[in-house]
Design a protein around this motif. Structure first.
Motif, PDB file in Angstrom:
ATOM      1  N   LEU A  96      31.071  42.738  83.971  1.00 30.29           N
ATOM      2  CA  LEU A  96      30.124  41.663  84.305  1.00 30.29           C
ATOM      3  C   LEU A  96      30.626  40.304  83.824  1.00 30.29           C
ATOM      4  CD1 LEU A  96      26.711  43.401  83.572  1.00 30.29           C
ATOM      5  CD2 LEU A  96      27.557  42.609  85.792  1.00 30.29           C
ATOM      6  N   SER A  97      31.253  40.278  82.649  1.00 33.69           N
ATOM      7  CA  SER A  97      31.783  39.013  82.111  1.00 33.69           C
ATOM      8  C   SER A  97      32.875  38.435  83.008  1.00 33.69           C
ATOM      9  CB  SER A  97      32.341  39.229  80.700  1.00 33.69           C
ATOM     10  OG  SER A  97      31.332  39.703  79.851  1.00 33.69           O
ATOM     11  N   ILE A  98      33.794  39.291  83.434  1.00 37.36           N
ATOM     12  CA  ILE A  98      34.868  38.832  84.322  1.00 37.36           C
ATOM     13  C   ILE A  98      34.284  38.378  85.659  1.00 37.36           C
ATOM     14  CG2 ILE A  98      36.952  39.527  85.581  1.00 37.36           C
ATOM     15  CD1 ILE A  98      37.441  41.558  83.267  1.00 37.36           C
ATOM     16  N   LEU A  99      33.317  39.131  86.179  1.00 37.30           N
ATOM     17  CA  LEU A  99      32.695  38.776  87.454  1.00 37.30           C
ATOM     18  C   LEU A  99      31.993  37.428  87.382  1.00 37.30           C
ATOM     19  CD1 LEU A  99      32.095  39.588  90.368  1.00 37.30           C
ATOM     20  CD2 LEU A  99      30.084  40.827  89.525  1.00 37.30           C
ATOM     21  N   VAL A 100      31.242  37.205  86.320  1.00 35.88           N
ATOM     22  CA  VAL A 100      30.557  35.912  86.146  1.00 35.88           C
ATOM     23  C   VAL A 100      31.579  34.780  86.063  1.00 35.88           C
ATOM     24  CG1 VAL A 100      29.163  34.540  84.539  1.00 35.88           C
ATOM     25  CG2 VAL A 100      28.451  36.858  85.146  1.00 35.88           C
ATOM     26  N   GLY A 101      32.668  35.002  85.316  1.00 33.94           N
ATOM     27  CA  GLY A 101      33.724  33.991  85.224  1.00 33.94           C
ATOM     28  C   GLY A 101      34.331  33.682  86.584  1.00 33.94           C
ATOM     29  N   ALA A 102      34.587  34.724  87.386  1.00 37.00           N
ATOM     30  CA  ALA A 102      35.148  34.528  88.727  1.00 37.00           C
ATOM     31  C   ALA A 102      34.162  33.791  89.629  1.00 37.00           C
ATOM     32  CB  ALA A 102      35.536  35.871  89.337  1.00 37.00           C
ATOM     33  N   LEU A 103      32.880  34.134  89.522  1.00 41.29           N
ATOM     34  CA  LEU A 103      31.855  33.449  90.326  1.00 41.29           C
ATOM     35  C   LEU A 103      31.774  31.966  89.967  1.00 41.29           C
ATOM     36  CD1 LEU A 103      29.058  36.172  90.272  1.00 41.29           C
ATOM     37  CD2 LEU A 103      30.295  35.374  92.299  1.00 41.29           C
ATOM     38  N   GLY A 120      42.130  34.981  93.622  1.00 41.79           N
ATOM     39  CA  GLY A 120      40.717  35.298  93.810  1.00 41.79           C
ATOM     40  C   GLY A 120      40.494  36.770  94.124  1.00 41.79           C
ATOM     41  N   VAL A 121      41.354  37.321  94.981  1.00 41.07           N
ATOM     42  CA  VAL A 121      41.256  38.749  95.319  1.00 41.07           C
ATOM     43  C   VAL A 121      41.298  39.590  94.044  1.00 41.07           C
ATOM     44  CG1 VAL A 121      42.431  40.692  96.427  1.00 41.07           C
ATOM     45  CG2 VAL A 121      42.258  38.509  97.632  1.00 41.07           C
ATOM     46  N   ILE A 122      42.271  39.292  93.184  1.00 38.13           N
ATOM     47  CA  ILE A 122      42.432  40.044  91.934  1.00 38.13           C
ATOM     48  C   ILE A 122      41.261  39.786  90.984  1.00 38.13           C
ATOM     49  CG2 ILE A 122      43.875  40.275  89.861  1.00 38.13           C
ATOM     50  CD1 ILE A 122      46.274  39.566  91.781  1.00 38.13           C
ATOM     51  N   ALA A 123      40.874  38.508  90.845  1.00 34.42           N
ATOM     52  CA  ALA A 123      39.811  38.126  89.904  1.00 34.42           C
ATOM     53  C   ALA A 123      38.474  38.777  90.243  1.00 34.42           C
ATOM     54  CB  ALA A 123      39.665  36.604  89.865  1.00 34.42           C
ATOM     55  N   PHE A 124      38.200  39.004  91.530  1.00 31.96           N
ATOM     56  CA  PHE A 124      36.941  39.633  91.916  1.00 31.96           C
ATOM     57  C   PHE A 124      37.041  41.157  92.002  1.00 31.96           C
ATOM     58  CE2 PHE A 124      35.891  35.324  93.301  1.00 31.96           C
ATOM     59  CZ  PHE A 124      34.580  35.236  92.858  1.00 31.96           C
ATOM     60  N   THR A 125      38.187  41.669  92.409  1.00 39.21           N
ATOM     61  CA  THR A 125      38.308  43.112  92.604  1.00 39.21           C
ATOM     62  C   THR A 125      38.354  43.870  91.278  1.00 39.21           C
ATOM     63  OG1 THR A 125      39.462  42.727  94.696  1.00 39.21           O
ATOM     64  CG2 THR A 125      39.637  44.935  93.746  1.00 39.21           C
ATOM     65  N   ILE A 126      38.986  43.306  90.265  1.00 40.03           N
ATOM     66  CA  ILE A 126      39.046  43.986  88.956  1.00 40.03           C
ATOM     67  C   ILE A 126      37.645  44.259  88.397  1.00 40.03           C
ATOM     68  CG2 ILE A 126      39.700  43.681  86.518  1.00 40.03           C
ATOM     69  CD1 ILE A 126      42.353  42.484  87.545  1.00 40.03           C
ATOM     70  N   PRO A 127      36.750  43.259  88.329  1.00 35.64           N
ATOM     71  CA  PRO A 127      35.421  43.586  87.792  1.00 35.64           C
ATOM     72  C   PRO A 127      34.615  44.518  88.689  1.00 35.64           C
ATOM     73  CG  PRO A 127      35.486  41.304  88.544  1.00 35.64           C
ATOM     74  CD  PRO A 127      36.892  41.811  88.566  1.00 35.64           C
TER      75      PRO A 127
END
Length: 200
Positions: A96-103, A120-127
């Motif tokens: 959730l932390s990584i997802l919020v950061g990416a958002l 962006g693909v990597i930043a969203f897909t990992i979380p």
């Protein structure tokens, strides 16, 4: 392209890739995440269907958290047990932390930059992988399909962001006849995939 076209393309590709070798429940769950992935890419545009969709999801999550806290404090009812039983807490919090950061990064960067890039693909897909496990595949398909579809029109997609140069094939306008055809074809191919699956 309109959000509905991006969503339809993501659903079509997810169905084509996953339905032949997976059960229908797994495919449908991935299809739902394909729609989320397709919409996520455009959170860098305030008026996009993607941004509106994600704001509604965020608002719903906040409301559920508040309701859950009230139920826990007032009645000792824990509505989060199901979530925590299915995904380990050590994956939920970082995910959730990584997802919020990416958002946040997506919202503050210009259109067709961070969210439309490989970063962006990597930043969203990992979380999403951390939160949803194997269902990340649908999200990833929808996300990448959106980026590839955007490359068809006259505006550059900065796929190698933070590099400034982008890619555009200039084959169609963002909301022209090609987008409408892609929408209809995507729906048609998806229906045919399920028709074949059920031998109708």
């Amino acid at each position: 392209m309109p959000g509905k076209t991006h969503a339809a393309i993501g659903v079509m590709l997810t169905t084509m890739i996953l339905l032949p070798t997976n059960d229908i429940k797994y495919t449908l769950a991935n299809t739902a995440l394909a729609v989320v992935g397709a919409f996520t890419v455009d959170i860098d545009t305030a008026k996009s269907q993607g941004a509106t969709f994600l704001k509604k999801i965020f608002g719903t999550i906040v409301a559920v958290i508040i309701l859950g806290a009230i139920l826990k404090i007032e009645y000792n009812i824990n509505i989060f047990n199901y979530i925590l039983e299915n995904r380990a807490i050590h994956q939920l919090i970082p995910g959730l932390s990584i997802l919020v950061g990416a958002l946040i990064m997506g919202v503050i960067t210009p259109h067709r930059s961070f969210t439309h890039s490989m970063v962006g693909v990597i930043a969203f897909t990992i979380p999403i992988y951390m939160l949803a496990g194997p269902l990340y595949k649908g999200f990833l398909i929808g996300y990448i399909a959106h980026i590839l579809a955007d490359m068809l029109n006259e505006k550059e997609v900065k796929i190698l962001w933070p590099m400034k140069k982008g890619i555009c094939l200039n084959l169609c306008s963002a909301d022209g006849i090609v987008a409408k055809i892609l929408f209809v074809v995507s729906i048609g191919v998806t229906v045919l995939q399920y028709k074949n699956y059920f031998n109708i």
